[in-house]
Motif scaffolding. Sequence first.
Motif, mmCIF file in Angstrom:
data_model
loop_
_atom_site.group_PDB
_atom_site.id
_atom_site.type_symbol
_atom_site.label_atom_id
_atom_site.label_comp_id
_atom_site.label_asym_id
_atom_site.label_seq_id
_atom_site.Cartn_x
_atom_site.Cartn_y
_atom_site.Cartn_z
ATOM 1 N N TRP A 1 -7.278 70.186 -4.945
ATOM 2 C CA TRP A 1 -6.210 71.066 -4.397
ATOM 3 C C TRP A 1 -6.334 72.584 -4.836
ATOM 4 N N ASN A 2 -6.934 72.618 -5.979
ATOM 5 C CA ASN A 2 -6.884 73.959 -6.231
ATOM 6 C C ASN A 2 -8.045 74.873 -5.720
ATOM 7 N N TYR A 3 -8.965 74.340 -4.915
ATOM 8 C CA TYR A 3 -9.742 75.033 -4.114
ATOM 9 C C TYR A 3 -8.848 75.651 -2.971
ATOM 10 N N ILE A 4 -7.866 75.188 -2.624
ATOM 11 C CA ILE A 4 -6.999 75.758 -1.487
ATOM 12 C C ILE A 4 -6.423 76.941 -2.094
ATOM 13 N N ALA B 1 -16.258 82.449 2.072
ATOM 14 C CA ALA B 1 -15.889 81.907 0.761
ATOM 15 C C ALA B 1 -14.639 81.057 0.883
ATOM 16 N N ALA B 2 -13.937 81.292 1.606
ATOM 17 C CA ALA B 2 -12.688 80.565 1.938
ATOM 18 C C ALA B 2 -12.845 79.275 2.478
ATOM 19 N N GLN B 3 -13.610 79.162 3.607
ATOM 20 C CA GLN B 3 -14.166 78.147 4.234
ATOM 21 C C GLN B 3 -14.730 77.120 3.548
ATOM 22 N N THR B 4 -15.645 77.743 2.655
ATOM 23 C CA THR B 4 -16.401 76.757 1.676
ATOM 24 C C THR B 4 -15.481 76.189 0.723
ATOM 25 N N ASN B 5 -14.422 76.626 0.213
ATOM 26 C CA ASN B 5 -13.475 76.164 -0.636
ATOM 27 C C ASN B 5 -12.684 75.033 0.151
ATOM 28 N N ASP C 1 -13.585 73.435 2.659
ATOM 29 C CA ASP C 1 -14.477 72.450 3.020
ATOM 30 C C ASP C 1 -14.697 71.362 1.897
ATOM 31 N N LEU C 2 -14.631 71.823 0.670
ATOM 32 C CA LEU C 2 -14.643 70.874 -0.661
ATOM 33 C C LEU C 2 -13.327 70.119 -0.768
ATOM 34 N N VAL C 3 -12.340 70.557 -0.230
ATOM 35 C CA VAL C 3 -11.094 69.885 -0.225
ATOM 36 C C VAL C 3 -11.108 68.524 0.771
ATOM 37 N N THR C 4 -11.711 68.968 1.992
ATOM 38 C CA THR C 4 -11.436 67.899 3.228
ATOM 39 C C THR C 4 -12.529 67.073 3.331
ATOM 40 N N TYR D 1 -1.429 72.064 3.534
ATOM 41 C CA TYR D 1 -1.483 73.363 2.645
ATOM 42 C C TYR D 1 -2.660 74.182 2.964
ATOM 43 N N ILE D 2 -3.761 73.705 3.475
ATOM 44 C CA ILE D 2 -4.620 74.564 4.018
ATOM 45 C C ILE D 2 -4.309 75.659 5.099
#
Length: 564
Positions: free
Chosen positions: A98-101, A115-119, A121-124, A137-138
């Motif tokens: 969740w903290n990647y969001i 960089a935001a998209q990379t973070n 993607d790690l969530v989803t 939340y994204i």
Amino acid sequence: MTKSKIKLEIMKSNIVFGVLFFFVATVVTAQDLEQAKKAIDAEQFEKAKSILKTILQAKPGNGKATFFLGNIYLKQNIEDSAKIFFQKGLSASENAKWNYIGLGQIDLNNSNAAAAQTNFDLVTKDLKKKDIEEYIYIAKAYMNADKPDFKTALTYLNKAKAINPTDANVQLGLGDAFYGDKNQNESYAAYRNAFQTDASLIRAKMQLGVLLKGAKSYTEAVKAYDNVIATDINYGPVYRELAETYYYWGNNEPKKYNEYIQKALSYYEKYMSLTDYSLTSRMRHADFLILAKDYKALEVEANKMKELDKVNPRILRYLGYSAYENGNTDVAIKSLEDFIGNPKNKIIARDYLYLGLAKLRKSNNVETKTVDQIMFDAGVADIKKSVEMEITMTNDLSEVGKKFYEQKLFKQASAIYEIATSNTTSKNYLLDNFYLGNSLYYNNTRKDVVKPDPIELQKADAAFGKVIEASPTTQDAYIFRARTNRLLENEELIIKYYEDYLRVVTEKGEEEVTKNKAKFIESYNNIAASYANTDTIKAKEYFNKTLALDPTNSYATESLKTLK
């Protein structure tokens, strides 16, 4: 019972107790998280922080708690603290992703979309089929970023909708995204669906009033907010919306401005009492006091904030604004220069505007009727920066230019009006152009002017032209345009604009003509003088018109003798 059997029973009891304790602890943590989320929704951020910190003390590995705590700091524009919690949350034993969001939103705030998209993607990438909260939340991260991206937010919300189309929080998110994307109809439907699905989502009900406020249906908006209050009298954000609605309503109905502004301030105080009196909430209050132009109250609030936190740089903004409005120019300049000079601060257009205005005031010695041109030019440079950042800053320049104009400091007045007229959609656009033209004209008719400046006069001519184009019956624009072209020695345009002036005034009727007798004589004499070298008959005709109004007019009399 044997000893071995007794030990076995004790072990079983411990296991059952442990499972039961884990279950209870999990339920309590989940309940606490829901309470924190409700406090965040109610904009009770300090209360929410307290709940979340308590959760983390009991269970440091709760990744959701660190995410929500970091998110509060983001809402409060304290990015450093937010980042600390998000990075700490990455090592949590549960819900760490969740903290990647949160880190993704920080990337968005810093204009790093990749960089935001990379973070995100790690969530989803490993989400379970029925998980939708992460998508919501994204989407919020995209909507809450410094530069919101509502269309991308909609793509994530639609993913959540595909999984559970009736989820109330999905509908609430869609309402926010459609509202930000200026799709009012879809937004209304989504908010309505959200509240009908879950009546505890009071914000969805409140947003129906926000839509009406945006459409300037202020009466209906207030009724909608009253319905929210009937549902929950202690829901703080609705009073903030009431405050903003009455502020906008007052600006749209000038006769009721004072009445509605007082209501607005009263509702904002109610909002404060239901949220918290922390430094952050006081800053929100200060922002509203700036809108409401209650600078005495702003100065009081700024000093209270200073007592709470002497080093918070944003307090300098409020001290600068209030000091300027309350006549303490030096404090205004010092406060705003210190604030703007700190590269960590997020500077807004109004910061430069107030700094520029303070420098203009300091440059103007009313007693000696002199101007410190270096200080004045520095003020103009700051105002230009503010307008480059946000064009609507020009709306505050008309009265400033007028003060210099009334002091007959026409050069300085024209510099201000030139900035003001760069905004073609300003409500003062025509009047500012008229005063720009006048300032430039009078600056070139001063007694100490040896030779008029043709560039300034051409600017004056263009300014009067804009007034005439938009308001063809503004008679003084024609006569000043004629006078300007007289300084430019453009005989053809002298005749044209004086004749236009005569026509416009004559069309208004005999009473208006009588009131402007002196200007008619001026027009006749100047038209005649312009014809004198090319058309003697026309010249005589206009000089005789002058004498018909003023038989003793020496200029017309002497000129006719010369023409004979």
